[in-house]
Design an enzyme around this catalytic site. Structure first.
Site, PDB file in Angstrom:
ATOM      1  N   TYR A  12     -13.841  -0.241   5.228  1.00  0.00           N
ATOM      2  CA  TYR A  12     -12.452   0.009   4.836  1.00  0.00           C
ATOM      3  C   TYR A  12     -12.386   0.854   3.559  1.00  0.00           C
ATOM      4  O   TYR A  12     -11.710   1.883   3.514  1.00  0.00           O
ATOM      5  CB  TYR A  12     -11.717  -1.320   4.636  1.00  0.00           C
ATOM      6  CG  TYR A  12     -10.314  -1.155   4.089  1.00  0.00           C
ATOM      7  CD1 TYR A  12      -9.271  -0.754   4.917  1.00  0.00           C
ATOM      8  CD2 TYR A  12     -10.041  -1.366   2.740  1.00  0.00           C
ATOM      9  CE1 TYR A  12      -7.986  -0.583   4.408  1.00  0.00           C
ATOM     10  CE2 TYR A  12      -8.763  -1.195   2.229  1.00  0.00           C
ATOM     11  CZ  TYR A  12      -7.743  -0.799   3.061  1.00  0.00           C
ATOM     12  OH  TYR A  12      -6.483  -0.618   2.567  1.00  0.00           O
ATOM     13  N   ASP A  36       1.399  -4.673   0.778  1.00  0.00           N
ATOM     14  CA  ASP A  36       0.677  -3.869  -0.218  1.00  0.00           C
ATOM     15  C   ASP A  36       1.654  -3.069  -1.050  1.00  0.00           C
ATOM     16  O   ASP A  36       2.165  -2.056  -0.573  1.00  0.00           O
ATOM     17  CB  ASP A  36      -0.319  -2.953   0.489  1.00  0.00           C
ATOM     18  CG  ASP A  36      -1.201  -2.171  -0.492  1.00  0.00           C
ATOM     19  OD1 ASP A  36      -0.945  -2.198  -1.717  1.00  0.00           O
ATOM     20  OD2 ASP A  36      -2.154  -1.529  -0.016  1.00  0.00           O
TER      21      ASP A  36
END
Lengths: 123, 123
Positions: A12, A36
């Site tokens: 990631y 986020d």
């Protein structure tokens, strides 16, 4: 699970720097939920999650992974992203926590960062 | 909230080293829930949470806080605990994530760590 959470986290953070958005999305389950940073509306599913990463397109990006902690199918990662473009240099240093499913896909990601962890300067 | 999450985290990590258990518990709301590490049964309330820290009693302890990320009333902290006693030296390096209430008390704590993050050697 066959896929190790630590490998997914490393992949990631690498792809946030080098990957096309499609490769980042491929790490997520189809119905994954992303918050986020924490406190912003949840994004559910690839289309909604993609918006988060589209802001990075066309920027020159590097990432550095500082530490990963794994507990079962949960992981927490501290890393720094630097993105340069459009006359600015952005540095973001979050801790992202992730939950993976048995196929090693991310089903939930929540990012811990605030104003202290984001710097934008002319570049 | 009047109490800043960053201050609570710093106080927490300091008290894990130097504090009596009662002082650590005082950082938690009465009905707080702790999962440490993630994957173990939840501990709810001061009496259950106290068991977690009683293992540290009588040990010589130091902690080092590496990084804290704050998002609203949520915080994530990377730190290292070293505890020496009974002929052993234990090093534990987790990422703890916490949610605080409006009074600045911890209502939830989840600890990300696994076998890779715990070392026990003769001392």
């Amino acid at each position: 699970m066959a896929v190790q959470p630590r490998d997914v986290v490393e992949q990631y953070v690498k792809l946030v720097a080098t990957g096309p958005i499609s490769a980042i999305l491929d790490l997520y389950a189809a119905d994954a939920v992303v918050e986020d940073p924490i406190g912003t509306p949840e994004r559910r599913g690839h289309e909604a999650i993609a918006e988060l990463y589209q802001a990075l397109e066309g920027l020159e990006r590097t990432t550095e992974l500082h530490t990963v902690k794994v507990a079962g199918n949960h992981a927490a990662a501290s890393f720094t992203l630097v993105a340069v473009g459009n006359g600015h240099r952005m540095t973001l240093a979050p801790i992202d926590v992730m939950e993976l499913n048995d196929e090693g896909k991310i089903v939930a990601m929540r990012a811990f960062w605030g104003p202290d962890d984001l710097k934008v300067v002319p570049a």
